[in-house]
Scaffold this active site. Structure first.
Site, mmCIF file in Angstrom:
data_model
loop_
_atom_site.group_PDB
_atom_site.id
_atom_site.type_symbol
_atom_site.label_atom_id
_atom_site.label_comp_id
_atom_site.label_asym_id
_atom_site.label_seq_id
_atom_site.Cartn_x
_atom_site.Cartn_y
_atom_site.Cartn_z
ATOM 1 N N TYR A 88 36.829 44.307 89.058
ATOM 2 C CA TYR A 88 35.566 43.886 88.444
ATOM 3 C C TYR A 88 35.308 42.390 88.627
ATOM 4 O O TYR A 88 34.202 41.918 88.387
ATOM 5 C CB TYR A 88 35.511 44.276 86.969
ATOM 6 C CG TYR A 88 36.558 43.661 86.071
ATOM 7 C CD1 TYR A 88 36.538 42.311 85.743
ATOM 8 C CD2 TYR A 88 37.560 44.449 85.519
ATOM 9 C CE1 TYR A 88 37.495 41.753 84.919
ATOM 10 C CE2 TYR A 88 38.521 43.906 84.689
ATOM 11 C CZ TYR A 88 38.481 42.550 84.392
ATOM 12 O OH TYR A 88 39.427 42.008 83.569
ATOM 13 N N GLU A 89 36.332 41.634 89.053
ATOM 14 C CA GLU A 89 36.124 40.222 89.363
ATOM 15 C C GLU A 89 35.490 40.034 90.735
ATOM 16 O O GLU A 89 35.179 38.904 91.125
ATOM 17 C CB GLU A 89 37.458 39.478 89.307
ATOM 18 C CG GLU A 89 38.124 39.472 87.944
ATOM 19 C CD GLU A 89 39.497 38.831 87.989
ATOM 20 O OE1 GLU A 89 39.563 37.596 88.100
ATOM 21 O OE2 GLU A 89 40.497 39.573 87.916
ATOM 22 N N HIS A 249 37.569 41.319 74.119
ATOM 23 C CA HIS A 249 38.799 40.929 74.805
ATOM 24 C C HIS A 249 39.663 40.057 73.902
ATOM 25 O O HIS A 249 40.896 40.091 73.976
ATOM 26 C CB HIS A 249 38.467 40.192 76.109
ATOM 27 C CG HIS A 249 39.649 39.958 76.990
ATOM 28 N ND1 HIS A 249 40.437 40.976 77.480
ATOM 29 C CD2 HIS A 249 40.208 38.806 77.460
ATOM 30 C CE1 HIS A 249 41.405 40.482 78.228
ATOM 31 N NE2 HIS A 249 41.294 39.169 78.223
#
Length: 275
Positions: A88-89, A249
């Site tokens: 996802y980065e 997170h």
């Protein structure tokens, strides 16, 4: 990944080997979100930031130190990946799994993977540990897609991605330490959003016990290379929609910091049994 990419993993290993301070790692560890403190317990550590290693991408997510750490832990020569990069980065599955090719080229034939995961199984609570018995790949990609890498089988067997004998040793180590440990199925999603309540219900019906955004590409490449794999999910939060509270997170990192001692104890007891 092409054959030249496989050669580059060997080249990277040749460049790293004189810097490691150990002859050849027997075990490689991947330490997930908030779990990198185990690398601080390695004896006579040599730390190499990911940014100094060719082919490694730099970890950008909080809770991932982004360093390769080598040394000895409970009598075993190890190399630890303190943190990882995620698709996802913006990286590919091949990028995410490339460090596994390198640790294999360094000599590691056993891989321990860990992750911070959400609970799909309603019996799990934040702070619980789950030995990964199997996984479901819902990342919609695979690190073996593309031209065949020299040494890889075209159709690697995935009937036992997580070694049952290594998992049994995890359970013995947990029993010795008085740490509860359940078996379960991990499902890997692309992220970076957390799951919707409807997605949680779907994943539960598919048989998932924990969910995260990593690990699967690493295990696929490790098994293609013939490595034995063991893994643990650190349960950090309840499933979306089950408590009425939003997920974050920061909550994940807070739970791993507060309850990470049991994780480190379990892994070290397991490593000592390997020794």
């Amino acid at each position: 990944m092409s054959a030249s990419a496989a050669q580059s993993a060997a080249d990277v290993a040749r460049e790293l080997r004189p810097r490691l301070g150990i002859a050849s790692p027997r075990l490689a560890l991947v330490l997930g979100s908030g779990l990198g403190a185990l690398a601080d317990e390695i004896e006579r550590p040599v730390r190499i930031p990911f940014g100094e290693i060719p082919g490694f991408k730099v970890a950008q997510v909080a809770g991932h130190k982004g360093a390769l750490v080598s040394g000895r832990l409970d009598g075993v020569e190890v190399v630890a990946l303190a943190g990882r990069v995620h698709m996802y980065e913006g990286w590919s599955a091949q990028d995410a799994a490339f460090p596994i090719r390198v640790v294999h080229a360094l000599g590691a034939r056993t891989l321990f993977v860990s992750n911070a995961a959400g609970a799909m199984n309603p019996r799990f609570q934040p702070g619980d540990l789950m030995a990964i018995a199997d996984h479901i790949n819902l990342m919609w990609t695979n690190p073996l897609i593309g031209p065949l890498t020299e040494g890889d089988p075209r159709f690697p067997d995935m009937s036992e991605p997580y070694d049952r004998e290594l998992r049994a040793e995890l359970h013995t180590a947990a029993l010795d330490a008085g740490i509860p440990l359940a078996d379960g199925v991990y499902v890997g999603l692309m992220g970076p959003t957390y799951e919707t309540p409807a997605e949680v219900r779907m994943l539960q019906r598919l048989g998932a016990d924990s969910v995260g955004m990593s690990t699967v590409p690493e295990v696929i490449v490790a098994r293609a290379l013939g490595m034995r794999v063991a893994g643990v999910s650190f349960i950090t939060n309840a499933a979306s929609g089950s408590t009425g509270a939003p997920l974050s997170h920061a909550e994940v990192l807070e739970v791993t910091e507060r309850a990470g001692g049991q994780f480190r104890t379990l892994v070290r007891r397991w490593i000592s049994r390997l020794a």
